[in-house]
Scaffold this motif. Sequence first.
Motif, PDB file in Angstrom:
ATOM      1  N   LYS A   1      41.505  30.030  34.065  1.00  0.00           N
ATOM      2  CA  LYS A   1      40.096  30.126  33.706  1.00  0.00           C
ATOM      3  C   LYS A   1      39.356  30.724  34.878  1.00  0.00           C
ATOM      4  CE  LYS A   1      38.008  26.828  31.548  1.00  0.00           C
ATOM      5  NZ  LYS A   1      37.758  27.273  30.211  1.00  0.00           N
TER       6      LYS A   1
ATOM      7  N   VAL B   1      41.969  32.194  30.543  1.00  0.00           N
ATOM      8  CA  VAL B   1      40.637  31.968  30.007  1.00  0.00           C
ATOM      9  C   VAL B   1      39.630  32.721  30.849  1.00  0.00           C
ATOM     10  CG1 VAL B   1      38.921  30.255  29.422  1.00  0.00           C
ATOM     11  CG2 VAL B   1      41.328  29.708  29.214  1.00  0.00           C
TER      12      VAL B   1
ATOM     13  N   GLU C   1      35.925  33.434  31.630  1.00  0.00           N
ATOM     14  CA  GLU C   1      34.717  32.653  31.386  1.00  0.00           C
ATOM     15  C   GLU C   1      33.480  33.440  31.756  1.00  0.00           C
ATOM     16  OE1 GLU C   1      31.438  30.359  31.582  1.00  0.00           O
ATOM     17  OE2 GLU C   1      32.301  31.141  33.387  1.00  0.00           O
TER      18      GLU C   1
ATOM     19  N   LYS D   1      33.214  30.526  27.162  1.00  0.00           N
ATOM     20  CA  LYS D   1      33.524  30.700  25.753  1.00  0.00           C
ATOM     21  C   LYS D   1      34.728  31.564  25.415  1.00  0.00           C
ATOM     22  CE  LYS D   1      28.966  29.970  23.746  1.00  0.00           C
ATOM     23  NZ  LYS D   1      27.855  30.582  23.030  1.00  0.00           N
TER      24      LYS D   1
ATOM     25  N   VAL E   1      38.853  32.364  25.503  1.00  0.00           N
ATOM     26  CA  VAL E   1      40.200  31.933  25.842  1.00  0.00           C
ATOM     27  C   VAL E   1      41.162  33.050  25.504  1.00  0.00           C
ATOM     28  CG1 VAL E   1      41.984  30.214  25.433  1.00  0.00           C
ATOM     29  CG2 VAL E   1      39.594  29.563  25.295  1.00  0.00           C
TER      30      VAL E   1
ATOM     31  N   ALA F   1      36.351  30.941  22.347  1.00  0.00           N
ATOM     32  CA  ALA F   1      36.348  29.491  22.180  1.00  0.00           C
ATOM     33  C   ALA F   1      35.692  28.844  23.384  1.00  0.00           C
ATOM     34  CB  ALA F   1      37.765  28.960  21.996  1.00  0.00           C
ATOM     35  N   GLU F   2      35.385  27.572  23.236  1.00  0.00           N
ATOM     36  CA  GLU F   2      34.746  26.807  24.304  1.00  0.00           C
ATOM     37  C   GLU F   2      35.635  25.638  24.688  1.00  0.00           C
ATOM     38  OE1 GLU F   2      30.713  24.122  25.053  1.00  0.00           O
ATOM     39  OE2 GLU F   2      31.137  24.999  23.082  1.00  0.00           O
ATOM     40  N   CYS F   3      35.879  25.481  25.984  1.00  0.00           N
ATOM     41  CA  CYS F   3      36.660  24.344  26.463  1.00  0.00           C
ATOM     42  C   CYS F   3      35.734  23.132  26.558  1.00  0.00           C
ATOM     43  CB  CYS F   3      37.263  24.662  27.830  1.00  0.00           C
ATOM     44  SG  CYS F   3      38.051  23.247  28.619  1.00  0.00           S
TER      45      CYS F   3
ATOM     46  N   CYS G   1      39.997  22.927  23.088  1.00  0.00           N
ATOM     47  CA  CYS G   1      39.049  24.010  22.879  1.00  0.00           C
ATOM     48  C   CYS G   1      38.416  23.930  21.498  1.00  0.00           C
ATOM     49  CB  CYS G   1      39.731  25.371  23.037  1.00  0.00           C
ATOM     50  SG  CYS G   1      40.557  25.593  24.631  1.00  0.00           S
ATOM     51  N   ARG G   2      37.232  24.514  21.402  1.00  0.00           N
ATOM     52  CA  ARG G   2      36.507  24.556  20.138  1.00  0.00           C
ATOM     53  C   ARG G   2      36.074  25.996  19.882  1.00  0.00           C
ATOM     54  NH1 ARG G   2      32.599  21.403  21.476  1.00  0.00           N
ATOM     55  NH2 ARG G   2      33.581  19.484  20.755  1.00  0.00           N
ATOM     56  N   SER G   3      36.445  26.518  18.739  1.00  0.00           N
ATOM     57  CA  SER G   3      36.096  27.894  18.404  1.00  0.00           C
ATOM     58  C   SER G   3      34.589  28.053  18.308  1.00  0.00           C
ATOM     59  CB  SER G   3      36.741  28.296  17.084  1.00  0.00           C
ATOM     60  OG  SER G   3      36.277  29.560  16.668  1.00  0.00           O
TER      61      SER G   3
ATOM     62  N   GLU H   1      38.831  23.276  16.086  1.00  0.00           N
ATOM     63  CA  GLU H   1      39.284  22.796  17.389  1.00  0.00           C
ATOM     64  C   GLU H   1      40.792  22.986  17.515  1.00  0.00           C
ATOM     65  OE1 GLU H   1      38.024  18.802  18.069  1.00  0.00           O
ATOM     66  OE2 GLU H   1      35.876  19.291  18.005  1.00  0.00           O
TER      67      GLU H   1
END
Length: 499
Positions: free
Chosen positions: A4, A22, A24, A28, A30, A48-50, A62-64, A75
């Motif tokens: 990241k 990732v 950053e 957002k 990945v 996506a978001e960690c 992670c969340r898309s 997720e």
Amino acid sequence: MIVKFSFTAVLDFHISLRTIIVFEYTNKIVAHNEPNGNKKVDVQFSEAECFKIDAENRKVYCRSSVNNNLDGKEEFVVDYDYLIVAVGANVNTFNTPGVTENCHFLKEVEDAQKIRRTVIDCFERANLPDVSEDEKKRILHFAIVGGGPTGVEFAASLHDFVNEDLVRLYPGIKDLVKITLLEAGNHILGMFDKRITAFAEDKFRRDGIDVKTGSMVVKVSEKEISTKELKNGEIKTIPYGMAVWSTGIGTRPFIKDFMAQIGQASRRALATDEWLRVEGCNNVYALGDCATINQRKVMEDIVAIFKKADKDNSGTLTVIQFQEVMKDICERYPQVELYLKNKQMGNIADLLKEAKGDDKKESIELNIEELKTALSKVDSQMKFLPATAQVASQQGTYLAKCFNRMEECEKNPEGPLRFRGEGHHRFKPFRYKHLGQFAPLGGEQTAAQLPGDWVSIGHSSQWLWYSVYASKQVSWRTRALVVSDWTRRFIFGRDSSSI
């Protein structure tokens, strides 16, 4: 492997492990990379978001950022071999009431777009015929909180935008515009040379920018900012149309959770060693604003240093014996070299001579207690690195080189001597090289403070800033885009459409 890192760090990895990278920018993106024996790695990106790091099980949750029409945001979990965290930081509001609800920030691309729209909206609202004179003055009052480089640059840019472009579109209200810069300290640009600070304050006053130093913001409401004058404790209220908050950085929530997992809950940022490895995690690295290097003190290892240098176990050290490990000491503990430089000492023999009081350098012999006395003040030179893109960029480049040479350095370590163990460290520790700093002051003038106590202020420094800024772009494409934007601005002015 997972990596990241922020947009300030350009990493070039050639690793044949299972890799997940990732990138950053707003926490957002990945990127997944499957095993590949070739040096040219195939990288696939997914936005996506960690939101959670599980260091014990080596998983990143992670969340898309793309909404699923049926189930909302998807997720997923990513396994990693190595994790590099460089998610930047949040804005630090210092828990001031009303800041989050009423202020604009200068962190993300979305913030810049929102600020631009708000500036245009303020002029449009103030230009309406049924708005009173007092209300127009309030709407066209732009308040910037924070007199650091970011706040100063924004105040200068806003002043240029208003006076060079917007006043031609709104001539009837141009005299009602006011820009105020609020700073809790005694001066703006406190980290710069005093000559730059004085010039910036004088220029802002000549430009009509109201600089209020010694004013600490205690509350922000929908239409007013409350400040406390540090000299006399008086509370004042300032009506405003748009407020921009630029007063420092804070830790992102999921980084706080991660720090609690690894026993760093009391810290403000992830603590790493000199190799950017997160303390308490052998396979997790961190760089940029979310981390800080916990430089080891010489006095913590003084006994180990003495034993390593005392090869004949005589209980005393000569200058020659100490000089044999001096290179490793300076590489492992940079504060030693900095201390010698500040004391204007040519080498370690001068330091030992001062502690021993002996004129004959070569004949000096010190026991452990005398060595402690000689090095007792060295750790006072330790400093934290500034939270700037320059630091993050150098850290990213350093870490990329380490990963690219990991296998080679495993066989042939290139780092300094291990004073508390055997052999050498695998890599040389990270060393930050300060290349200078700029402060754009508007009106095509910039203040530059470069290494060697060299200060330049004016139009020539502005062109130097243009050159440095363009050279730091990640590709020739982005350089061309940036330069073309500057050229269009010079010829046609800034775009003032409310898109």
